[in-house]
Design a protein around this motif. Structure first.
Motif, PDB file in Angstrom:
ATOM      1  N   ALA A  46       0.836  -1.076   0.061  1.00  0.00           N
ATOM      2  CA  ALA A  46      -0.025   0.018  -0.011  1.00  0.00           C
ATOM      3  C   ALA A  46       0.767   1.238   0.120  1.00  0.00           C
ATOM      4  O   ALA A  46       0.710   2.192  -0.747  1.00  0.00           O
ATOM      5  N   LYS A  47       2.035   1.196   0.882  1.00  0.00           N
ATOM      6  CA  LYS A  47       2.903   2.348   0.697  1.00  0.00           C
ATOM      7  C   LYS A  47       3.526   2.394  -0.649  1.00  0.00           C
ATOM      8  O   LYS A  47       3.616   3.587  -0.991  1.00  0.00           O
ATOM      9  N   ALA A  48       3.937   1.621  -1.157  1.00  0.00           N
ATOM     10  CA  ALA A  48       4.456   1.691  -2.456  1.00  0.00           C
ATOM     11  C   ALA A  48       3.607   2.230  -3.569  1.00  0.00           C
ATOM     12  O   ALA A  48       3.969   3.113  -4.342  1.00  0.00           O
ATOM     13  N   HIS A  49       2.423   1.613  -3.337  1.00  0.00           N
ATOM     14  CA  HIS A  49       1.323   1.988  -4.431  1.00  0.00           C
ATOM     15  C   HIS A  49       0.937   3.632  -4.169  1.00  0.00           C
ATOM     16  O   HIS A  49       0.454   4.439  -5.204  1.00  0.00           O
ATOM     17  N   TYR A  50       0.940   4.064  -2.951  1.00  0.00           N
ATOM     18  CA  TYR A  50       0.547   5.553  -2.898  1.00  0.00           C
ATOM     19  C   TYR A  50       1.775   6.313  -2.492  1.00  0.00           C
ATOM     20  O   TYR A  50       1.753   7.397  -1.885  1.00  0.00           O
ATOM     21  N   ALA A  51       3.082   5.968  -2.951  1.00  0.00           N
ATOM     22  CA  ALA A  51       4.387   6.595  -2.611  1.00  0.00           C
ATOM     23  C   ALA A  51       4.141   8.169  -2.927  1.00  0.00           C
ATOM     24  O   ALA A  51       4.712   9.164  -2.393  1.00  0.00           O
ATOM     25  N   HIS A  52       3.497   8.605  -4.365  1.00  0.00           N
ATOM     26  CA  HIS A  52       3.236   9.940  -4.516  1.00  0.00           C
ATOM     27  C   HIS A  52       2.671  10.915  -3.631  1.00  0.00           C
ATOM     28  O   HIS A  52       2.548  11.948  -3.641  1.00  0.00           O
ATOM     29  N   GLN A  60      -0.939   8.180   6.433  1.00  0.00           N
ATOM     30  CA  GLN A  60      -1.164   6.898   7.135  1.00  0.00           C
ATOM     31  C   GLN A  60      -2.618   6.523   6.998  1.00  0.00           C
ATOM     32  O   GLN A  60      -2.956   5.312   7.021  1.00  0.00           O
ATOM     33  N   ASP A  61      -3.746   7.490   6.973  1.00  0.00           N
ATOM     34  CA  ASP A  61      -5.013   7.157   7.010  1.00  0.00           C
ATOM     35  C   ASP A  61      -5.257   6.258   5.532  1.00  0.00           C
ATOM     36  O   ASP A  61      -6.262   5.306   5.707  1.00  0.00           O
ATOM     37  N   ILE A  62      -4.702   6.802   4.630  1.00  0.00           N
ATOM     38  CA  ILE A  62      -5.072   6.035   3.236  1.00  0.00           C
ATOM     39  C   ILE A  62      -4.328   4.553   3.521  1.00  0.00           C
ATOM     40  O   ILE A  62      -5.103   3.627   2.819  1.00  0.00           O
ATOM     41  N   ILE A  63      -3.195   4.348   4.082  1.00  0.00           N
ATOM     42  CA  ILE A  63      -2.725   3.184   4.355  1.00  0.00           C
ATOM     43  C   ILE A  63      -3.580   2.117   5.222  1.00  0.00           C
ATOM     44  O   ILE A  63      -3.814   0.977   4.924  1.00  0.00           O
ATOM     45  N   ASP A  64      -3.952   2.747   6.340  1.00  0.00           N
ATOM     46  CA  ASP A  64      -4.928   2.149   7.192  1.00  0.00           C
ATOM     47  C   ASP A  64      -6.095   1.590   6.546  1.00  0.00           C
ATOM     48  O   ASP A  64      -6.584   0.475   6.708  1.00  0.00           O
TER      49      ASP A  64
END
Ligand code: ADP
Length: 144
Positions: A46-52, A60-64
């Protein structure tokens, strides 16, 4: 031009039982399912996908949110699939997403917005490889 794009039906889309209705819309537009998989995103993916968006306060909310439950990963193929699917999903912010688009019909806020789709050819290429192994993509090719 024939293109491939990567879709993720996000955890809220799965929890709200919207999977079938979302897939129907793509099939109705003659987009072909090249590969499909039900699963979870790891925090790392998830962190790689939303790295931008790593420097945003809501990162952090997006990752959760993206790791809060199962999702459906889909590779769609078709003429101008990337732009067509982006138009079909609508704007990121539910308030700005036009009625008739997936987010415009189903999303209620900016963060939990039901679906992801690649926004350009370079992103589609990276995202398809991120979520599907070579073997999974090859199997799809043989059976179509
Ligand atoms: P898109 O998903 O339309 O390509 P982005 O790449 O800008 O849009 O954002 C990725 C995801 O991050 C969005 O789909 C949404 O889930 C979340 N997000 C974007 N902007 C915000 C925001 N301002 N507040 C909360 N979540 C956001």
């Amino acid at each position: 031009m024939e293109e491939k794009t990567l879709i993720i039906i996000k955890p809220d889309g799965v929890k709200r039982h919207l999977v079938g209705r979302i897939i129907s819309r793509f099939e109705e537009r003659m987009l072909t399912i090249e590969a499909m998989r039900y699963g979870m995103l790891t925090k790392e993916t998830a962190k790689a996908h939303y790295a931008h968006l790593a420097d945003k306060p809501f990162f952090q909310d997006i990752i959760d949110y993206m790791t809060s439950g199962p999702v459906v990963f889909i590779v769609l193929k078709g003429e101008n699939a990337i732009e067509m699917v982006r138009k079909m999903i609508g704007s990121t912010n539910a308030l700005e997403a036009a009625p008739g688009t997936i987010r415009g019909d189903f999303a209620t806020n900016k963060s939990q917005n039901v679906i992801h789709a690649s926004d350009c050819a370079a992103a589609a290429d990276v995202e398809i490889k991120r979520f599907f192994s070579k073997a999974q993509l090859a199997t799809a090719k043989h059976s179509s």
